[in-house]
Design a protein around this motif. Structure first.
Motif, PDB file in Angstrom:
ATOM      1  N   SER A 293      24.020  47.502  66.821  1.00 28.97           N
ATOM      2  CA  SER A 293      25.080  47.642  65.830  1.00 28.97           C
ATOM      3  C   SER A 293      26.416  47.949  66.481  1.00 28.97           C
ATOM      4  N   SER A 294      26.391  48.715  67.571  1.00 25.22           N
ATOM      5  CA  SER A 294      27.651  49.096  68.201  1.00 25.22           C
ATOM      6  C   SER A 294      28.319  47.902  68.874  1.00 25.22           C
ATOM      7  N   LEU A 295      27.514  46.961  69.337  1.00 29.64           N
ATOM      8  CA  LEU A 295      28.071  45.798  70.018  1.00 29.64           C
ATOM      9  C   LEU A 295      28.148  44.566  69.107  1.00 29.64           C
ATOM     10  N   GLY A 296      27.675  44.725  67.881  1.00 26.35           N
ATOM     11  CA  GLY A 296      27.686  43.575  66.980  1.00 26.35           C
ATOM     12  C   GLY A 296      26.739  42.489  67.438  1.00 26.35           C
ATOM     13  N   VAL A 297      25.685  42.879  68.135  1.00 28.98           N
ATOM     14  CA  VAL A 297      24.727  41.904  68.661  1.00 28.98           C
ATOM     15  C   VAL A 297      23.578  41.766  67.662  1.00 28.98           C
ATOM     16  N   SER A 298      23.437  40.628  67.098  1.00 32.16           N
ATOM     17  CA  SER A 298      22.366  40.371  66.127  1.00 32.16           C
ATOM     18  C   SER A 298      21.952  38.921  66.269  1.00 32.16           C
ATOM     19  N   LEU A 299      22.012  38.198  65.165  1.00 28.13           N
ATOM     20  CA  LEU A 299      21.627  36.786  65.204  1.00 28.13           C
ATOM     21  C   LEU A 299      22.564  35.989  66.106  1.00 28.13           C
ATOM     22  N   GLY A 300      23.836  36.330  66.097  1.00 32.41           N
ATOM     23  CA  GLY A 300      24.787  35.634  66.955  1.00 32.41           C
ATOM     24  C   GLY A 300      24.457  35.785  68.427  1.00 32.41           C
ATOM     25  N   GLY A 301      24.027  36.994  68.817  1.00 32.81           N
ATOM     26  CA  GLY A 301      23.648  37.214  70.204  1.00 32.81           C
ATOM     27  C   GLY A 301      22.431  36.406  70.607  1.00 32.81           C
ATOM     28  N   ILE A 302      21.472  36.315  69.705  1.00 31.63           N
ATOM     29  CA  ILE A 302      20.272  35.526  69.998  1.00 31.63           C
ATOM     30  C   ILE A 302      20.625  34.039  70.144  1.00 31.63           C
ATOM     31  N   LEU A 303      21.505  33.568  69.279  1.00 29.32           N
ATOM     32  CA  LEU A 303      21.930  32.169  69.364  1.00 29.32           C
ATOM     33  C   LEU A 303      22.667  31.902  70.677  1.00 29.32           C
ATOM     34  N   LEU A 304      23.495  32.857  71.092  1.00 34.76           N
ATOM     35  CA  LEU A 304      24.186  32.703  72.368  1.00 34.76           C
ATOM     36  C   LEU A 304      23.201  32.681  73.533  1.00 34.76           C
ATOM     37  N   TRP A 305      22.153  33.505  73.437  1.00 31.53           N
ATOM     38  CA  TRP A 305      21.136  33.514  74.488  1.00 31.53           C
ATOM     39  C   TRP A 305      20.419  32.164  74.558  1.00 31.53           C
ATOM     40  N   LEU A 306      20.076  31.614  73.401  1.00 34.82           N
ATOM     41  CA  LEU A 306      19.407  30.306  73.370  1.00 34.82           C
ATOM     42  C   LEU A 306      20.323  29.212  73.905  1.00 34.82           C
ATOM     43  N   LEU A 307      21.609  29.304  73.561  1.00 29.34           N
ATOM     44  CA  LEU A 307      22.559  28.336  74.105  1.00 29.34           C
ATOM     45  C   LEU A 307      22.659  28.475  75.616  1.00 29.34           C
ATOM     46  N   GLY A 308      22.565  29.715  76.107  1.00 30.45           N
ATOM     47  CA  GLY A 308      22.564  29.939  77.543  1.00 30.45           C
ATOM     48  C   GLY A 308      21.378  29.284  78.227  1.00 30.45           C
ATOM     49  N   VAL A 309      20.218  29.316  77.567  1.00 33.61           N
ATOM     50  CA  VAL A 309      19.028  28.651  78.110  1.00 33.61           C
ATOM     51  C   VAL A 309      19.265  27.146  78.223  1.00 33.61           C
ATOM     52  N   VAL A 310      19.863  26.570  77.190  1.00 33.76           N
ATOM     53  CA  VAL A 310      20.162  25.133  77.215  1.00 33.76           C
ATOM     54  C   VAL A 310      21.132  24.802  78.344  1.00 33.76           C
ATOM     55  N   LEU A 311      22.165  25.624  78.500  1.00 34.55           N
ATOM     56  CA  LEU A 311      23.150  25.384  79.553  1.00 34.55           C
ATOM     57  C   LEU A 311      22.532  25.552  80.940  1.00 34.55           C
ATOM     58  N   ALA A 312      21.609  26.492  81.087  1.00 35.58           N
ATOM     59  CA  ALA A 312      20.928  26.666  82.366  1.00 35.58           C
ATOM     60  C   ALA A 312      20.101  25.428  82.708  1.00 35.58           C
ATOM     61  N   ALA A 313      19.424  24.869  81.691  1.00 30.93           N
ATOM     62  CA  ALA A 313      18.657  23.647  81.914  1.00 30.93           C
ATOM     63  C   ALA A 313      19.572  22.480  82.294  1.00 30.93           C
ATOM     64  N   LEU A 314      20.709  22.380  81.624  1.00 35.31           N
ATOM     65  CA  LEU A 314      21.666  21.326  81.959  1.00 35.31           C
ATOM     66  C   LEU A 314      22.229  21.524  83.365  1.00 35.31           C
ATOM     67  N   THR A 315      22.430  22.765  83.742  1.00 34.89           N
ATOM     68  CA  THR A 315      22.922  23.052  85.090  1.00 34.89           C
ATOM     69  C   THR A 315      21.924  22.589  86.137  1.00 34.89           C
ATOM     70  N   PHE A 316      20.650  22.847  85.897  1.00 36.27           N
ATOM     71  CA  PHE A 316      19.619  22.372  86.832  1.00 36.27           C
ATOM     72  C   PHE A 316      19.626  20.848  86.904  1.00 36.27           C
ATOM     73  N   THR A 317      19.760  20.193  85.758  1.00 37.30           N
ATOM     74  CA  THR A 317      19.786  18.731  85.728  1.00 37.30           C
ATOM     75  C   THR A 317      20.955  18.183  86.542  1.00 37.30           C
ATOM     76  N   LEU A 318      22.086  18.867  86.491  1.00 29.80           N
ATOM     77  CA  LEU A 318      23.248  18.445  87.266  1.00 29.80           C
ATOM     78  C   LEU A 318      23.073  18.723  88.758  1.00 29.80           C
ATOM     79  N   ALA A 319      22.587  19.915  89.077  1.00 34.64           N
ATOM     80  CA  ALA A 319      22.583  20.364  90.468  1.00 34.64           C
ATOM     81  C   ALA A 319      21.445  19.779  91.291  1.00 34.64           C
ATOM     82  N   TRP A 320      20.295  19.527  90.685  1.00 34.22           N
ATOM     83  CA  TRP A 320      19.126  19.123  91.458  1.00 34.22           C
ATOM     84  C   TRP A 320      19.327  17.827  92.252  1.00 34.22           C
ATOM     85  N   PRO A 321      19.890  16.755  91.673  1.00 35.42           N
ATOM     86  CA  PRO A 321      20.063  15.531  92.471  1.00 35.42           C
ATOM     87  C   PRO A 321      20.934  15.740  93.707  1.00 35.42           C
ATOM     88  N   ILE A 322      21.952  16.584  93.606  1.00 30.25           N
ATOM     89  CA  ILE A 322      22.818  16.844  94.752  1.00 30.25           C
ATOM     90  C   ILE A 322      22.118  17.756  95.755  1.00 30.25           C
TER      91      ILE A 322
END
Length: 201
Positions: free
Chosen positions: A149-178
């Motif tokens: 409650s103090s940080l306002g972390v709720s559903l929005g925080g979970i969605l940001l975490w899931l988006l972070g997972v997607v971005l991490a996967a995309l980062t691997f897709t970009l970096a691995w061939p190089i």
């Protein structure tokens, strides 16, 4: 002889310009790596200085993805220029421009391919967001309701975490061939196969 010198001066000047472009691309690539290392260290240091700041680690997947995209772009720029020198310019100069050809065929001798399998850039661009996501997930698991409650972390925080997972996967897709050298080999094969399609001058 003068006519031959004029004919060869164009490809040699282009070679010099492309080598400068390659050096510039690798220099920018290294600066991106240094920026990624610095930013990750700063974000981790600030976020872990207090338990309440742990969710700020969600910045890492976003910044890593953006910087990884730039690193990949500069790497591809250098690879394309090198393949153009090897497959196009080299045949226009008597004796050829042998450096790109020689370097591509002696990677095993100097253990370059083995070093690629230990490429730290993959760990830097992909490993750091994974670690950040792990820390945030642990924070979500063990944090008290008051922290949410103090940080306002709720559903929005979970969605940001899931988006972070997607971005991490995309980062691997970009970096691995190089990082693995697959992109370099693919571009080299493509350049060799398309060489015959180039118009004669």
């Amino acid at each position: 002889m003068a006519g031959d010198d004029d004919t060869h001066s164009g490809p040699l000047a282009e070679f010099a310009a492309l080598r400068e472009e390659i050096n510039r691309a690798w220099d920018l690539s290294w600066k991106v790596v240094a920026l990624q290392l610095t930013s990750v260290g700063a974000i981790f240091g600030f976020s872990l200085s207090s338990n309440a700041r742990a969710p700020l680690l969600l910045i890492v997947p976003f910044s890593s993805y953006v910087l990884c995209a730039r690193w990949v772009l500069f790497s591809y720029t250098a690879y394309r220029a090198a393949d153009y020198i090897r497959t196009v310019l080299s045949v226009k100069v008597p004796g050829g421009l042998q450096w790109e050809w020689w370097a591509a065929r002696h990677r095993q001798r100097y253990g370059i391919e083995r070093l690629r399998s230990l490429n730290p850039n993959l760990l830097l661009f992909f490993g750091s967001p994974c670690l950040a996501l792990l820390v945030v997930a642990m924070w979500f698991s063990f944090a008290k309701p008051a922290d949410y409650s103090s940080l306002g972390v709720s559903l929005g925080g979970i969605l940001l975490w899931l988006l972070g997972v997607v971005l991490a996967a995309l980062t691997f897709t970009l970096a691995w061939p190089i990082a693995s050298g697959k992109a370099r080999r693919t571009l080299a094969v493509y350049a060799d196969n398309s060489r015959e399609a180039l118009p004669d001058e």
